[in-house]
Design a protein around this motif. Structure first.
Motif, PDB file in Angstrom:
ATOM      1  N   GLU A 164     -10.666   6.070  -2.243  1.00 24.77           N
ATOM      2  CA  GLU A 164      -9.608   6.183  -3.254  1.00 24.77           C
ATOM      3  C   GLU A 164      -8.237   5.938  -2.640  1.00 24.77           C
ATOM      4  OE1 GLU A 164     -11.585   9.492  -6.285  1.00 24.77           O
ATOM      5  OE2 GLU A 164     -10.325  10.141  -4.620  1.00 24.77           O
ATOM      6  N   GLU A 165      -7.976   6.588  -1.524  1.00 29.79           N
ATOM      7  CA  GLU A 165      -6.673   6.449  -0.876  1.00 29.79           C
ATOM      8  C   GLU A 165      -6.418   5.013  -0.436  1.00 29.79           C
ATOM      9  OE1 GLU A 165      -6.858   9.249   2.282  1.00 29.79           O
ATOM     10  OE2 GLU A 165      -6.532  11.007   0.984  1.00 29.79           O
ATOM     11  N   LEU A 166      -7.427   4.375   0.111  1.00 29.82           N
ATOM     12  CA  LEU A 166      -7.249   3.001   0.571  1.00 29.82           C
ATOM     13  C   LEU A 166      -6.981   2.054  -0.603  1.00 29.82           C
ATOM     14  CD1 LEU A 166      -9.084   1.112   3.312  1.00 29.82           C
ATOM     15  CD2 LEU A 166      -9.076   0.112   1.036  1.00 29.82           C
ATOM     16  N   LEU A 167      -7.780   2.153  -1.660  1.00 30.42           N
ATOM     17  CA  LEU A 167      -7.600   1.242  -2.792  1.00 30.42           C
ATOM     18  C   LEU A 167      -6.249   1.438  -3.465  1.00 30.42           C
ATOM     19  CD1 LEU A 167     -11.143   1.250  -4.467  1.00 30.42           C
ATOM     20  CD2 LEU A 167     -10.185  -0.381  -2.845  1.00 30.42           C
ATOM     21  N   GLN A 169      -3.548   2.144  -2.052  1.00 30.23           N
ATOM     22  CA  GLN A 169      -2.484   1.617  -1.195  1.00 30.23           C
ATOM     23  C   GLN A 169      -2.478   0.095  -1.096  1.00 30.23           C
ATOM     24  OE1 GLN A 169      -3.106   3.571   2.565  1.00 30.23           O
ATOM     25  NE2 GLN A 169      -2.690   5.618   1.741  1.00 30.23           N
ATOM     26  N   LEU A 170      -3.527  -0.549  -1.600  1.00 26.78           N
ATOM     27  CA  LEU A 170      -3.592  -2.005  -1.501  1.00 26.78           C
ATOM     28  C   LEU A 170      -2.571  -2.658  -2.420  1.00 26.78           C
ATOM     29  CD1 LEU A 170      -7.464  -2.638  -1.484  1.00 26.78           C
ATOM     30  CD2 LEU A 170      -5.898  -2.752   0.467  1.00 26.78           C
ATOM     31  N   VAL A 179     -11.389  -8.412   4.548  1.00 30.77           N
ATOM     32  CA  VAL A 179     -12.200  -7.951   5.671  1.00 30.77           C
ATOM     33  C   VAL A 179     -11.445  -6.904   6.481  1.00 30.77           C
ATOM     34  CG1 VAL A 179     -13.325  -8.625   7.838  1.00 30.77           C
ATOM     35  CG2 VAL A 179     -13.508 -10.100   5.820  1.00 30.77           C
ATOM     36  N   ASP A 180     -10.192  -7.194   6.802  1.00 30.42           N
ATOM     37  CA  ASP A 180      -9.411  -6.294   7.643  1.00 30.42           C
ATOM     38  C   ASP A 180      -8.951  -5.045   6.891  1.00 30.42           C
ATOM     39  OD1 ASP A 180      -7.838  -5.818  10.195  1.00 30.42           O
ATOM     40  OD2 ASP A 180      -6.216  -5.794   8.715  1.00 30.42           O
ATOM     41  N   ARG A 181      -8.419  -5.236   5.697  1.00 33.56           N
ATOM     42  CA  ARG A 181      -7.788  -4.112   4.982  1.00 33.56           C
ATOM     43  C   ARG A 181      -8.801  -3.199   4.300  1.00 33.56           C
ATOM     44  NH1 ARG A 181      -2.356  -5.087   3.483  1.00 33.56           N
ATOM     45  NH2 ARG A 181      -2.422  -3.011   2.521  1.00 33.56           N
ATOM     46  N   VAL A 182      -9.956  -3.724   3.924  1.00 31.90           N
ATOM     47  CA  VAL A 182     -10.925  -2.923   3.176  1.00 31.90           C
ATOM     48  C   VAL A 182     -12.196  -2.686   4.000  1.00 31.90           C
ATOM     49  CG1 VAL A 182     -12.322  -2.746   1.075  1.00 31.90           C
ATOM     50  CG2 VAL A 182     -10.017  -3.748   0.975  1.00 31.90           C
ATOM     51  N   SER A 183     -12.925  -3.775   4.296  1.00 35.59           N
ATOM     52  CA  SER A 183     -14.244  -3.625   4.923  1.00 35.59           C
ATOM     53  C   SER A 183     -14.166  -2.938   6.277  1.00 35.59           C
ATOM     54  CB  SER A 183     -14.904  -4.997   5.067  1.00 35.59           C
ATOM     55  OG  SER A 183     -14.986  -5.650   3.830  1.00 35.59           O
TER      56      SER A 183
END
Length: 444
Positions: A164-167, A169-170, A179-183
């Motif tokens: 949740e936090e990562l999505l 912030q995108l 690949v870098d920011r999510v996976s």
């Protein structure tokens, strides 16, 4: 990446390892690399599916389709890895996996990848996936408690919170590398939590995993020594953490479980590095590359993307279908311990058998319309990406959890990744994945 390491700062032992690795790799006959890549028109006796370029260029599908149709258990006489059998359909692979005493994965018998291990202690890395019973059973049992259904249920809260936090912030409407920011970020964070690894250094796990899983670099006279240097760097870091765990009370992280177990508590240095390598690569590549495949598949199959948007109840099955379609690790290998007949082929003692999961997961006799993503595929769970039998991936449930949660949280936000540029794939016949994938997020 393709630069020679500076040996000035190496110890005498490190220099010896690097020099030995160089001499070993330079002895390989490289004439086969001058041959053209196989296509659907290549005669059977000239097909070599070990060439990493097939996967980097995404040209493997018609070659394996030909083998499945015309010669599903195929003998390759000439490759940089020596001669080997290619098992390309579902049934022979399950058969071989079900007979671990006849078909060995032990590092002393050649190991579990197409790249031969050796009994020379400077090259071979013993790990429990590269062991036969009873050693395998005892060492695997030590780490299994970290992946029980109850433990996976406990981890879901953390997995969902970080996703949740990562999505959130995108960037929206701006190009970035999925690949870098999510996976990578999601899988590396999960590894750090599993190991109790210092959070600020978590990207070291990604770097080490990329080198550890690179069986192509392992054979390169320039990259091979760098790869070994990176692996020993990882070993030194983990040895320090290991000593801390042994001196502390038992805790629920993997390192502590291993440090306080009878089977793994007194591992040799090489066995320690081998099992750390296994857990890092296994925990990284399956999840990371399937998460990237999710973004890619939505763009390749827009009808299925809409089907998933309209039917969120398909998400758990969609995770299985993505794992099948991507197959993040292309193969595993076994060595025949005795003469045997395998579906009409005469296997000799000592023969190398390479089980191409990437092909079996496209076996038309098992998966209808197998080259396409179908999120409602009824038998998606039959995929072999995690292997079969006693060596089935110990962390499969955790990988499935992470992928499912990512799809669920993307659906809650009604987000869709749109690919905006050229995709760069991994140049490997073992790790089947992506290096870069430029995307832009849009809402639906």
């Amino acid at each position: 990446m393709a630069t020679q390491p500076d040996t000035d700062g190496m110890t005498a032992e490190q220099k010896y390892r690097a020099e030995f690795a160089r001499e070993w790799r330079e002895g390989i006959d490289r004439s086969t690399l001058e041959k053209p890549l196989a296509t659907a028109d290549t005669p059977l006796d000239e097909i070599d599916v070990s060439r990493p370029e097939l996967y980097a260029l995404d040209r493997w599908q018609p070659v394996f389709e030909k083998l499945r149709r015309e010669d599903p258990i195929h003998w390759c006489e000439d490759s940089v890895y020596g001669s080997f059998w290619s098992l390309t359909t579902y049934k022979p692979i399950v058969h071989v996996e079900a007979l671990p005493d006849l078909y060995s994965s032990d590092w002393r018998n050649g190991g579990f990848t197409i790249l031969d291990s050796t009994d020379d202690e400077e090259i071979a890395l013993p790990m429990f996936i590269g062991m036969d019973r009873p050693e395998h059973t005892a060492q695997r049992r030590t780490v299994s408690p970290a992946f029980t259904p109850s433990e996976i249920a406990r981890l879901e809260t953390n997995v969902r919170q970080r996703t949740e936090e990562l999505l959130d912030q995108l960037p929206r409407g701006e190009e970035f590398d999925w690949v870098d920011r999510v996976s990578i970020e999601l899988t590396t964070g999960m590894l750090a939590i599993l190991f109790g690894f210092p959070w600020e250094d978590r990207r070291k796990l990604t770097e080490w995993s990329d080198w550890m899983g690179d069986v192509v670099a392992a054979m390169d006279p320039e990259l091979g020594p760098i790869r070994m240097q990176k692996m020993w760097e990882a070993a030194a870091y983990f040895q320090e953490l290991w000593q801390q765990r042994k001196a502390s009370e038992p805790a629920p992280d993997l390192l502590s479980m291993m440090a306080h177990s009878d089977a793994l508590g007194d591992m040799t240095e090489r066995n320690f590095l081998g099992n750390i390598t296994l857990l890092i690569v296994g925990g990284n590549d399956t999840t990371r590359n399937t998460m990237s495949a999710y973004a890619y598949a939505l763009n390749q199959f827009p009808d299925e993307a809409r089907n998933l948007q309209d039917n969120p109840d398909l998400i758990p099955n969609a995770a299985q279908e993505l794992i099948r379609w991507q197959t993040p690790l292309s193969h595993m290998r076994r060595t025949a311990m005795e003469d045997a007949e395998l579906f009409g082929k005469q296997i000799r003692k000592g023969d190398k058998l390479v089980m191409w999961y990437i092909s079996a997961n496209r076996d038309e006799e098992v998966f209808e319309d197998a080259d396409r993503i179908r999120f409602d595929r009824e038998n998606a769970r039959r995929q072999l990406a995690f292997g079969y039998g006693i060596h089935r991936c110990v962390g499969a449930r955790l990988a499935e959890l992470q992928i499912r949660v990512l799809i669920e949280e993307m659906a809650k936000r009604r987000l869709k990744p749109e690919i905006t540029g050229e995709i760069e794939r991994v140049n490997s016949n073992f790790v089947h994945g992506y290096k870069k994938m430029p995307v832009r997020l849009s809402e639906y």
